[in-house]
Scaffold this active site. Structure first.
Site, PDB file in Angstrom:
ATOM      1  N   ARG A 294     -27.978 -44.966  34.375  1.00 19.30           N
ATOM      2  CA  ARG A 294     -28.714 -44.362  35.476  1.00 19.30           C
ATOM      3  C   ARG A 294     -30.185 -44.209  35.129  1.00 19.30           C
ATOM      4  O   ARG A 294     -30.529 -43.698  34.074  1.00 19.30           O
ATOM      5  CB  ARG A 294     -28.123 -43.003  35.830  1.00 19.30           C
ATOM      6  CG  ARG A 294     -28.489 -42.593  37.233  1.00 19.30           C
ATOM      7  CD  ARG A 294     -27.714 -41.407  37.724  1.00 19.30           C
ATOM      8  NE  ARG A 294     -26.336 -41.646  38.113  1.00 19.30           N
ATOM      9  CZ  ARG A 294     -25.959 -42.296  39.218  1.00 19.30           C
ATOM     10  NH1 ARG A 294     -26.840 -42.824  40.029  1.00 19.30           N
ATOM     11  NH2 ARG A 294     -24.685 -42.425  39.512  1.00 19.30           N
TER      12      ARG A 294
ATOM     13  N   LEU B 273     -26.492 -28.733  30.474  1.00 12.79           N
ATOM     14  CA  LEU B 273     -27.895 -28.322  30.490  1.00 12.79           C
ATOM     15  C   LEU B 273     -28.145 -27.190  31.468  1.00 12.79           C
ATOM     16  O   LEU B 273     -29.103 -26.437  31.320  1.00 12.79           O
ATOM     17  CB  LEU B 273     -28.781 -29.523  30.829  1.00 12.79           C
ATOM     18  CG  LEU B 273     -28.741 -30.666  29.816  1.00 12.79           C
ATOM     19  CD1 LEU B 273     -29.684 -31.787  30.246  1.00 12.79           C
ATOM     20  CD2 LEU B 273     -29.112 -30.187  28.417  1.00 12.79           C
TER      21      LEU B 273
ATOM     22  N   ASP C 284     -17.104 -57.595 -13.476  1.00 13.23           N
ATOM     23  CA  ASP C 284     -15.980 -56.765 -13.043  1.00 13.23           C
ATOM     24  C   ASP C 284     -15.096 -57.648 -12.147  1.00 13.23           C
ATOM     25  O   ASP C 284     -15.553 -58.671 -11.628  1.00 13.23           O
ATOM     26  CB  ASP C 284     -16.523 -55.552 -12.286  1.00 13.23           C
ATOM     27  CG  ASP C 284     -15.451 -54.832 -11.507  1.00 13.23           C
ATOM     28  OD1 ASP C 284     -14.428 -54.485 -12.119  1.00 13.23           O
ATOM     29  OD2 ASP C 284     -15.635 -54.643 -10.294  1.00 13.23           O
TER      30      ASP C 284
HETATM   31  O1  LIG Z   1     -24.671 -40.908  36.318  1.00  7.11           O
HETATM   32  P1  LIG Z   1     -23.574 -40.128  36.975  1.00  7.11           P
HETATM   33  O2  LIG Z   1     -22.289 -40.845  36.967  1.00  7.11           O
HETATM   34  O3  LIG Z   1     -23.989 -39.656  38.319  1.00  7.11           O
HETATM   35  O4  LIG Z   1     -23.328 -38.789  36.133  1.00  7.11           O
HETATM   36  C1  LIG Z   1     -24.352 -37.930  35.717  1.00  7.11           C
HETATM   37  C2  LIG Z   1     -24.463 -37.850  34.209  1.00  7.11           C
HETATM   38  O5  LIG Z   1     -23.321 -37.144  33.742  1.00  7.11           O
HETATM   39  C3  LIG Z   1     -23.099 -37.076  32.353  1.00  7.11           C
HETATM   40  O6  LIG Z   1     -23.993 -36.165  31.737  1.00  7.11           O
HETATM   41  C4  LIG Z   1     -23.901 -35.801  30.365  1.00  7.11           C
HETATM   42  O7  LIG Z   1     -25.175 -35.635  29.824  1.00  7.11           O
HETATM   43  C5  LIG Z   1     -25.728 -34.350  29.775  1.00  7.11           C
HETATM   44  C6  LIG Z   1     -27.001 -34.420  28.949  1.00  7.11           C
HETATM   45  O8  LIG Z   1     -26.762 -34.889  27.664  1.00  7.11           O
HETATM   46  C7  LIG Z   1     -24.749 -33.338  29.189  1.00  7.11           C
HETATM   47  O9  LIG Z   1     -25.317 -32.052  29.254  1.00  7.11           O
HETATM   48  C8  LIG Z   1     -23.440 -33.367  29.952  1.00  7.11           C
HETATM   49  O10 LIG Z   1     -22.523 -32.519  29.327  1.00  7.11           O
HETATM   50  C9  LIG Z   1     -22.897 -34.759  29.995  1.00  7.11           C
HETATM   51  O11 LIG Z   1     -21.759 -34.762  30.841  1.00  7.11           O
HETATM   52  C10 LIG Z   1     -23.162 -38.458  31.768  1.00  7.11           C
HETATM   53  O12 LIG Z   1     -22.982 -38.409  30.373  1.00  7.11           O
HETATM   54  C11 LIG Z   1     -24.415 -39.206  32.142  1.00  7.11           C
HETATM   55  O13 LIG Z   1     -24.351 -40.523  31.640  1.00  7.11           O
HETATM   56  C12 LIG Z   1     -24.507 -39.254  33.638  1.00  7.11           C
HETATM   57  O14 LIG Z   1     -25.707 -39.883  34.041  1.00  7.11           O
HETATM   58  O1  LIG Z   2     -28.587 -30.301  42.949  1.00  2.00           O
HETATM   59  C1  LIG Z   2     -28.754 -30.465  41.741  1.00  2.00           C
HETATM   60  C2  LIG Z   2     -27.979 -29.786  40.792  1.00  2.00           C
HETATM   61  C3  LIG Z   2     -28.200 -30.004  39.450  1.00  2.00           C
HETATM   62  N1  LIG Z   2     -29.168 -30.850  39.040  1.00  2.00           N
HETATM   63  C4  LIG Z   2     -29.422 -31.075  37.635  1.00  2.00           C
HETATM   64  O2  LIG Z   2     -28.338 -31.797  37.080  1.00  2.00           O
HETATM   65  C5  LIG Z   2     -28.288 -31.551  35.690  1.00  2.00           C
HETATM   66  C6  LIG Z   2     -26.857 -31.330  35.271  1.00  2.00           C
HETATM   67  O3  LIG Z   2     -26.763 -31.552  33.898  1.00  2.00           O
HETATM   68  P1  LIG Z   2     -25.607 -30.995  32.995  1.00  2.00           P
HETATM   69  O4  LIG Z   2     -25.954 -31.356  31.616  1.00  2.00           O
HETATM   70  O5  LIG Z   2     -25.393 -29.560  33.237  1.00  2.00           O
HETATM   71  O6  LIG Z   2     -24.263 -31.759  33.450  1.00  2.00           O
HETATM   72  P2  LIG Z   2     -23.947 -33.297  33.823  1.00  2.00           P
HETATM   73  O7  LIG Z   2     -24.028 -33.367  35.304  1.00  2.00           O
HETATM   74  O8  LIG Z   2     -24.931 -34.153  33.183  1.00  2.00           O
HETATM   75  O9  LIG Z   2     -22.552 -33.513  33.370  1.00  2.00           O
HETATM   76  C7  LIG Z   2     -29.176 -30.361  35.397  1.00  2.00           C
HETATM   77  O10 LIG Z   2     -30.333 -30.789  34.741  1.00  2.00           O
HETATM   78  C8  LIG Z   2     -29.493 -29.822  36.770  1.00  2.00           C
HETATM   79  O11 LIG Z   2     -30.771 -29.251  36.873  1.00  2.00           O
HETATM   80  C9  LIG Z   2     -29.926 -31.515  39.977  1.00  2.00           C
HETATM   81  O12 LIG Z   2     -30.793 -32.295  39.598  1.00  2.00           O
HETATM   82  N2  LIG Z   2     -29.701 -31.308  41.304  1.00  2.00           N
HETATM   83 MG   LIG Z   3     -14.420 -53.193  -9.224  1.00  2.00          MG
END
Ligand SMILES: O=P(O)(O)OC[C@H]1O[C@H](O[C@H]2O[C@H](CO)[C@@H](O)[C@H](O)[C@H]2O)[C@H](O)[C@@H](O)[C@@H]1O
Ligand SMILES: O=c1ccn([C@@H]2O[C@H](COP(=O)(O)OP(=O)(O)O)[C@@H](O)[C@H]2O)c(=O)[nH]1
Ligand SMILES: [Mg+2]
Length: 734
Positions: free
Chosen positions: A10, A386, A508
């Site tokens: 992404r 996050l 060896d």
């Molecule tokens: O790209 P999507 O399929 O829409 O999903 C959104 C992202 O979700 C996951 O986020 C992870 O990364 C965060 C930051 O390191 C972390 O806080 C969270 O716990 C993870 O779930 C996924 O790993 C990303 O690749 C996606 O873009």
């Molecule tokens: O309407 C929304 C709700 C959440 N976030 C953002 O999505 C991220 C969620 O990241 P997180 O690591 O908590 O979980 P993930 O979705 O990556 O598993 C955070 O930075 C939020 O600020 C956003 O951009 N729009």
């Molecule tokens: Mg040896």
């Protein structure tokens, strides 16, 4: 170093086409929101999927799309609708995502998904190769692109490649169920540095590498034939300043500018001043535990009915991966739950749950964060989370309570939050009560610690730490102290060899001339080796010694008819010119009666291990045991033996998957030096792979050419990659 190329599925923006116009909307999800800050402050190119499929893209807009992306420092990888289906909705989010989050029963092992995943990873790798040059640094992100490092490595053997996994790496017991587990590991091992959010994920990964690929791992280094890969944990931070400043601005402008959402939140507060707002924000994902949280909320209201009308739960569920059936089911489940609970419990003045199913712009997120008394985040598994960090960063007056699941990666760094097990409803209900009644003093003192840490270890520091570790890796600073046998060095050795009047070679056997085998007896010499050794043996003015820890019976059988000179059992026995073995050292063996039963008891308790009995030593082999278990037992045995051998003149040698107990005054170094004294040699060379060969490397004079096989810390001057290279080297002399 060149520029940094960030690569992830992404991109930070997603493109949409409406009425022939291209709209760029910010991506949600932690990877994109977090990395965006790293990207904007740097000279970097971000390569990823635009969010559009080839079918959705009118050819005449292609140029505009590229320009729109370029403006944001991005470049796209084109994917067809079919590829998005198999790669993103398929393998990434119906196989890997559930598996790595311990939802084993949701994981689908479809060959078609896997094939598309491979093809699309190849596309990303090709895009990197096209868009980068040799000295750029490549930073690959996340589970959608695990094969990319190896695919890039094949074409760019010397480029610096880092990989970061944003989701958990599951325990070996889970990971091993994946049909393509070895390929996935091999893909990742194309990197120079592999990063995880927590030490647990790192440890799980290393354990799978050892068990499934049988590779050697020492601390956090993985040893391949020709490279060492570093593995480490880097817990991702947030752009702390951005959230703090936004919250401060929000506070300052509250009288002049207000969003509709903020107006609604304010009117709620005005009408019910002592009602607490509890907030949860997640992508609508089963890993986030949203449905369970709603159930726990109902449980809380039943356990502590005095809080009815005194609390309100705001749920922001952001639409995500809605083509995947499990996400559709979950959406329905949550809709129904919210409907039922609101229906059952609502009063004229009170709706217990406010539920939003949408993505909100940044400004509204700040409204929610700053207006809520409590953030309640209960993922069942989460790589990091996050949102927890963002909530704390916006609490400018330091009030607010964070309730956070222990199963989130962020819990490891957020000890001052109220940590809960999302499956324990009793605990959750009590913790909610505690949060509601927590004195402001306590809130502030907890948040002070949390904020300081988040400010210090922010996303920029996180990215820098990762990049610095990668850079250090490239410079080779911490790897070996020996030099690789380069062409120049080889030519120099050739010259010395030709010029020399008397040569002495120590070779060896196991791990040097032949590779390892599960059964040591099967690691027997092959025809090529015999012919190579024959040729060396026939060289004029050259004394060749095979020097080994092996027993004299085995070596006698293999090499006595060949009349090679041999030193065996680390220096106890010697045979020259085909004569019978003679004692080289006077050694005692009375201690063996005492030690043998100890080793045997370890064999009984460690499946796969066995004792090898030599004339003057006992060796406990553990190559065929479970690697982690074997190491653990070896440590135990070491402790036991050290306490037993106190007064005897014996010592313990820790070899390559073998612990050998033998007389202290016997080792390969001492034996080699004795041979050296027999004549005046002007060319001395020793080659070995093991810890026990280090005695030779240490004790031979500085002028000797000492060579370690494999990339490990050593006292030898040079190293070669493997046994094949050793044979190539020896062929030069023969
Ligand atoms: O790209 P999507 O399929 O829409 O999903 C959104 C992202 O979700 C996951 O986020 C992870 O990364 C965060 C930051 O390191 C972390 O806080 C969270 O716990 C993870 O779930 C996924 O790993 C990303 O690749 C996606 O873009
Ligand atoms: O309407 C929304 C709700 C959440 N976030 C953002 O999505 C991220 C969620 O990241 P997180 O690591 O908590 O979980 P993930 O979705 O990556 O598993 C955070 O930075 C939020 O600020 C956003 O951009 N729009
Ligand atoms: Mg040896």
């Amino acid at each position: 170093m060149g520029k940094t190329i960030i690569i992830s599925n992404r991109l930070p923006i997603q493109l949409q086409i409406s009425n022939g116009n291209i709209d760029a909307i910010p991506s949600v999800g932690g990877l994109a929101t977090g990395m965006k800050s790293v990207h904007s402050g740097n000279e970097s190119l971000w390569v990823g999927w635009s969010g559009l499929t080839q079918e959705d893209t009118p050819p005449e807009l292609e140029k505009d799309i590229d320009e729109a992306l370029e403006k944001n420092g991005c470049a796209k990888v084109n994917l067809s609708a079919e590829e998005v289906e198999g790669f993103y909705f398929g393998f990434s989010n119906r196989t890997i995502w559930p598996l790595f989050h311990y939802f084993l029963e949701y994981s689908e092992f479809e060959l078609d998904f896997w094939n598309t995943y491979r093809e699309v990873n190849r596309k990303f790798a090709d895009a990197i190769i096209e868009k980068s040059s040799e000295d750029d640094v490549i930073w690959v992100h996340d589970y959608q692109l695990m094969l990319v490092p190896q695919m890039v490595r094949e074409k760019r053997p010397n480029t610096s490649i880092g990989f970061f996994l944003h989701i958990p790496f599951p325990s070996y017991e889970i990971f091993r169920t994946l049909p393509w587990r070895e390929e996935v590991l091999q893909g990742l091992l194309g990197s120079d540095l592999i990063g995880f959010h927590t030490y647990d994920y790192e440890r799980h990964f290393l354990s799978s590498v050892r068990r499934l690929l049988g590779l050697e791992v020492s601390f956090n280094d993985i040893y391949l034939d020709n490279r060492v890969i570093k593995v480490d944990s880097f817990p991702m931070g947030i752009d702390y300043k951005k959230f703090k400043t936004a919250a401060q601005d929000h506070e300052q402008n509250k009288n002049t500018h207000k969003s509709d959402l903020q107006k609604r939140l304010d009117s709620h507060k005005a009408s019910a001043p002592d009602t607490k707002l509890i907030l949860s924000i997640d992508r609508l994902d089963y890993s986030k535990g949203i449905a369970k949280r709603i159930n726990a909320f109902e449980y809380f209201l039943n356990k502590y009915p005095e809080y009815k009308e005194k609390v309100r739960l705001i749920i922001l569920a952001v639409p995500s991966r809605s083509n995947v059936p499990q996400y559709q089911l979950l959406k329905r489940e949550i809709d129904e739950l919210v409907g039922r609970i609101n229906g059952e419990l609502a009063t004229v003045n009170w709706t217990p749950i406010w539920y939003f199913y949408r993505s909100l712009p940044f400004e509204n997120l700040i409204d929610l964060y700053t207006s809520s008394d409590i953030a309640w985040l209960t993922p069942l598994r989460d790589g990091m989370n996050l949102v927890a960090k963002e909530y704390i960063a916006t609490r400018t007056d330091k009030t607010g309570v964070l309730i956070l699941s222990e199963m989130a990666g962020s819990a490891y760094e957020m000890n001052e939050a109220l940590l809960i097990n999302p499956n324990n409803f009793e605990e959750q209900a009590d913790t909610l009560k505690r949060a509601i009644t927590m004195p402001e003093e306590e809130q502030k003192s907890r948040n002070t610690f949390l904020q300081n840490r988040l400010e210090r270890y922010n996303v920029e520091v996180w990215a820098n730490e990762f990049m610095n570790a990668l850079k250090q890796k490239k410079e080779g600073g911490d790897d070996f102290i020996s030099q690789k046998l380069s062409k120049d060095i080889l030519q120099d050795i050739d010259k010395k060899y030709t010029k020399a009047k008397k040569r002495l070679l120590f070779l060896d056997y196991d791990g040097t001339l032949v590779g390892f085998h599960k059964d040591p007896q099967k690691a027997s010499p092959d025809d090529e080796l015999y012919s190579l050794l024959d040729q060396l043996q026939q060289q004029e003015n050259t004394t060749l010694f095979l020097i080994s820890g092996r027993d004299k019976q085995t070596f006698g059988r293999w090499f006595l008819p060949k009349k090679y000179n041999m030193i065996v059992e680390h220096g106890v026995w010697i045979s020259t010119d085909g004569d019978d073995f003679k004692l080289l050292e006077k050694v005692k063996d009375e201690w063996m009666e005492k030690i043998r039963p100890v080793l045997e008891s370890f064999v009984d308790r460690t499946p796969g291990s066995f004792v090898e009995e030599k004339n003057y030593s006992l060796a406990w082999h553990y190559r065929n045991t479970d690697p982690d278990f074997g190491e653990k037992r070896a440590n135990e045995l070491n402790t036991v033996l050290t306490s037993l051998i106190g007064n005897d003149d014996i010592s313990v040698l820790n070899g390559n998957k073998v612990m050998e107990v033998k007389s202290s005054n016997v080792n390969k170094g001492r034996a080699a030096v004795r041979m050296l004294g027999e004549d005046s040699y002007d060319f001395v060379m020793a080659i070995g792979d093991d810890w026990t060969d280090e005695f030779m490397f240490q004790e031979l004079p500085d002028s000797a050419i000492t060579i370690k096989v494999g990339l490990k810390k050593t006292q030898a001057k040079y190293h070669v990659e493997n046994t094949k290279r050793v044979r190539e080297l020896l062929k030069r002399f023969a």
